[in-house]
Scaffold this active site. Sequence first.
Site, PDB file in Angstrom:
ATOM      1  N   ALA A  18       8.335  -4.617  12.242  1.00  0.00           N
ATOM      2  CA  ALA A  18       8.659  -5.334  11.010  1.00  0.00           C
ATOM      3  C   ALA A  18      10.158  -5.597  10.888  1.00  0.00           C
ATOM      4  CB  ALA A  18       8.176  -4.519   9.808  1.00  0.00           C
TER       5      ALA A  18
ATOM      6  N   CYS B  43       1.534  18.671 -17.138  1.00  0.00           N
ATOM      7  CA  CYS B  43       1.589  17.547 -18.077  1.00  0.00           C
ATOM      8  C   CYS B  43       2.456  17.989 -19.249  1.00  0.00           C
ATOM      9  CB  CYS B  43       0.182  17.186 -18.547  1.00  0.00           C
ATOM     10  SG  CYS B  43       0.162  16.050 -19.950  1.00  0.00           S
TER      11      CYS B  43
ATOM     12  N   CYS C 202       0.063  18.142 -22.680  1.00  0.00           N
ATOM     13  CA  CYS C 202      -0.997  19.115 -22.967  1.00  0.00           C
ATOM     14  C   CYS C 202      -0.795  20.423 -22.207  1.00  0.00           C
ATOM     15  CB  CYS C 202      -2.369  18.530 -22.652  1.00  0.00           C
ATOM     16  SG  CYS C 202      -2.672  18.333 -20.874  1.00  0.00           S
TER      17      CYS C 202
ATOM     18  N   HIS D 229      -1.523   1.143  -4.275  1.00  0.00           N
ATOM     19  CA  HIS D 229      -2.001   2.533  -4.260  1.00  0.00           C
ATOM     20  C   HIS D 229      -1.155   3.460  -5.120  1.00  0.00           C
ATOM     21  CE1 HIS D 229      -4.239   1.698  -0.208  1.00  0.00           C
ATOM     22  NE2 HIS D 229      -4.969   1.407  -1.254  1.00  0.00           N
TER      23      HIS D 229
ATOM     24  N   CYS E 152      -5.355  13.611 -20.707  1.00  0.00           N
ATOM     25  CA  CYS E 152      -5.346  14.068 -22.100  1.00  0.00           C
ATOM     26  C   CYS E 152      -4.922  12.924 -23.023  1.00  0.00           C
ATOM     27  CB  CYS E 152      -4.427  15.286 -22.275  1.00  0.00           C
ATOM     28  SG  CYS E 152      -2.675  14.893 -22.402  1.00  0.00           S
TER      29      CYS E 152
ATOM     30  N   GLN F 267       0.855  -1.200   0.000  1.00  0.00           N
ATOM     31  CA  GLN F 267       0.000   0.000   0.000  1.00  0.00           C
ATOM     32  C   GLN F 267       0.882   1.238   0.000  1.00  0.00           C
ATOM     33  OE1 GLN F 267      -3.462  -0.352   2.948  1.00  0.00           O
ATOM     34  NE2 GLN F 267      -2.036  -1.897   3.634  1.00  0.00           N
TER      35      GLN F 267
ATOM     36  N   GLY G 184       2.741  -4.347   9.016  1.00  0.00           N
ATOM     37  CA  GLY G 184       2.759  -2.896   9.200  1.00  0.00           C
ATOM     38  C   GLY G 184       1.600  -2.138   8.583  1.00  0.00           C
ATOM     39  N   THR G 185       0.419  -2.725   8.653  1.00  0.00           N
ATOM     40  CA  THR G 185      -0.745  -1.966   8.165  1.00  0.00           C
ATOM     41  C   THR G 185      -1.838  -1.966   9.231  1.00  0.00           C
ATOM     42  OG1 THR G 185      -2.561  -1.886   6.568  1.00  0.00           O
ATOM     43  CG2 THR G 185      -1.425  -3.994   6.776  1.00  0.00           C
TER      44      THR G 185
HETATM   45  P1  NAD Z   1      -1.296   3.317   8.715  1.00  0.00           P
HETATM   46  O1  NAD Z   1      -0.507   4.538   9.016  1.00  0.00           O
HETATM   47  O2  NAD Z   1      -2.775   3.372   8.784  1.00  0.00           O
HETATM   48  O3  NAD Z   1      -0.860   2.203   9.768  1.00  0.00           O
HETATM   49  C1  NAD Z   1       0.481   1.955  10.064  1.00  0.00           C
HETATM   50  C2  NAD Z   1       0.543   0.678  10.861  1.00  0.00           C
HETATM   51  O4  NAD Z   1       1.912   0.345  11.015  1.00  0.00           O
HETATM   52  C3  NAD Z   1      -0.053   0.788  12.261  1.00  0.00           C
HETATM   53  O5  NAD Z   1      -0.923  -0.308  12.470  1.00  0.00           O
HETATM   54  C4  NAD Z   1       1.170   0.698  13.185  1.00  0.00           C
HETATM   55  O6  NAD Z   1       0.879   0.024  14.393  1.00  0.00           O
HETATM   56  C5  NAD Z   1       2.129  -0.093  12.331  1.00  0.00           C
HETATM   57  N1  NAD Z   1       3.543   0.127  12.618  1.00  0.00           N
HETATM   58  C6  NAD Z   1       4.159   1.234  13.100  1.00  0.00           C
HETATM   59  N2  NAD Z   1       5.489   1.022  13.191  1.00  0.00           N
HETATM   60  C7  NAD Z   1       5.714  -0.238  12.741  1.00  0.00           C
HETATM   61  C8  NAD Z   1       6.875  -1.031  12.583  1.00  0.00           C
HETATM   62  N3  NAD Z   1       8.098  -0.568  12.894  1.00  0.00           N
HETATM   63  N4  NAD Z   1       6.733  -2.284  12.110  1.00  0.00           N
HETATM   64  C9  NAD Z   1       5.504  -2.777  11.776  1.00  0.00           C
HETATM   65  N5  NAD Z   1       4.374  -2.069  11.908  1.00  0.00           N
HETATM   66  C10 NAD Z   1       4.474  -0.804  12.386  1.00  0.00           C
HETATM   67  O7  NAD Z   1      -0.762   2.746   7.360  1.00  0.00           O
HETATM   68  P2  NAD Z   1      -1.481   1.831   6.288  1.00  0.00           P
HETATM   69  O8  NAD Z   1      -2.252   0.744   6.926  1.00  0.00           O
HETATM   70  O9  NAD Z   1      -0.459   1.489   5.262  1.00  0.00           O
HETATM   71  O10 NAD Z   1      -2.520   2.906   5.706  1.00  0.00           O
HETATM   72  C11 NAD Z   1      -2.936   2.792   4.512  1.00  0.00           C
HETATM   73  C12 NAD Z   1      -2.614   4.038   3.650  1.00  0.00           C
HETATM   74  O11 NAD Z   1      -1.505   4.818   4.061  1.00  0.00           O
HETATM   75  C13 NAD Z   1      -2.238   3.549   2.320  1.00  0.00           C
HETATM   76  O12 NAD Z   1      -3.149   4.106   1.439  1.00  0.00           O
HETATM   77  C14 NAD Z   1      -0.842   4.087   1.976  1.00  0.00           C
HETATM   78  O13 NAD Z   1      -0.817   4.478   0.632  1.00  0.00           O
HETATM   79  C15 NAD Z   1      -0.708   5.216   2.892  1.00  0.00           C
HETATM   80  N6  NAD Z   1       0.641   5.593   3.399  1.00  0.00           N
HETATM   81  C16 NAD Z   1       1.790   5.218   2.765  1.00  0.00           C
HETATM   82  C17 NAD Z   1       3.035   5.579   3.306  1.00  0.00           C
HETATM   83  C18 NAD Z   1       4.303   5.145   2.603  1.00  0.00           C
HETATM   84  O14 NAD Z   1       4.312   5.015   1.391  1.00  0.00           O
HETATM   85  N7  NAD Z   1       5.369   4.871   3.335  1.00  0.00           N
HETATM   86  C19 NAD Z   1       3.098   6.304   4.470  1.00  0.00           C
HETATM   87  C20 NAD Z   1       1.893   6.675   5.102  1.00  0.00           C
HETATM   88  C21 NAD Z   1       0.681   6.289   4.560  1.00  0.00           C
END
Ligand code: NAD
Length: 245
Positions: A231, A148, A151, A115, A127, A97, A187-188
């Site tokens: 993680a 862009c 265009c 995403h 375009c 994500q 980590g989500t």
């Molecule tokens: P989120 O911020 O909602 O959740 C982050 C999760 O990571 C939490 O549950 C937290 O407990 C956990 N976490 C924190 N530190 C950690 C670690 N060291 N190891 C493992 N887990 C850890 O993020 P999400 O669930 O990815 O949210 C979804 C949206 O956030 C997506 O649409 C994404 O595109 C976007 N997003 C992306 C980034 C990026 O690209 N790095 C950053 C922020 C948000």
Amino acid sequence: MLPLADRLRKASRVTVITGAGVSAASGVPTFRGVDGLWSNFRVEELATAEAFERDPRLVWEWYAWRRRLIAECEPNRAHEVLAAWSRRYPKFSLITQNVDGLHERAGTTNVVRFHGSLWDLSCWQRCAASPVRWRDDTVLFPALPPRCPHCGGLARPDVVWFGEAIDPGVLEESLAAIDCDVCLVVGTSAVVYPAAGLADEARRRGAFTIEINPEPTEATPRFDLAIPGKAEVVLDELESLMMRR
Ligand code: NAD
């Protein structure tokens, strides 16, 4: 951890779904943590098509700031272990994500960017002359918002904003990728759908599902195994155990 390392060693089809927590140790702020990106900004002012329509410059300032911040970050141990797995397993998929590009920078092959990417742009008007998306690594844009090149209209970050649909090709690729023996979700916060439903679908199809997160999430009870931990620590430990024999 040892039984899990054994299970992973024996698996031939492994799929990993990652979220912002994987990049936390690299210094990329998560969205929903204590220092999350949303603590300073309101999401609906920044990450929606309506926000862009209203104030493209404000939205671009936020994205330009994130691009600058991420350009200074390096992949961490979690990205490295997953990159090693992507080379080792006969069938490995990583659905992320994250839009930061750190998995790719760590050398992971076969990344499905659920995403999109902060480093891709597309034409806001879609375009006819422009490709669907183009890569642009610019860290300091000479002027905002960028245009862009085809265009001259507004360019947008090629990421999926709240309220937008996932690219059908990406969805199809992800649904194919969750046919696996082991599915790890790392980590989500598991609140953004449809990404958050992928592990449930993997489990329905027979995969053993594992969550790695220092905090419980609303999806935690639905996993076969939940490992409370960071993680970069848990994946490093698993990799050491897997390499031991
Ligand atoms: P989120 O911020 O909602 O959740 C982050 C999760 O990571 C939490 O549950 C937290 O407990 C956990 N976490 C924190 N530190 C950690 C670690 N060291 N190891 C493992 N887990 C850890 O993020 P999400 O669930 O990815 O949210 C979804 C949206 O956030 C997506 O649409 C994404 O595109 C976007 N997003 C992306 C980034 C990026 O690209 N790095 C950053 C922020 C948000």
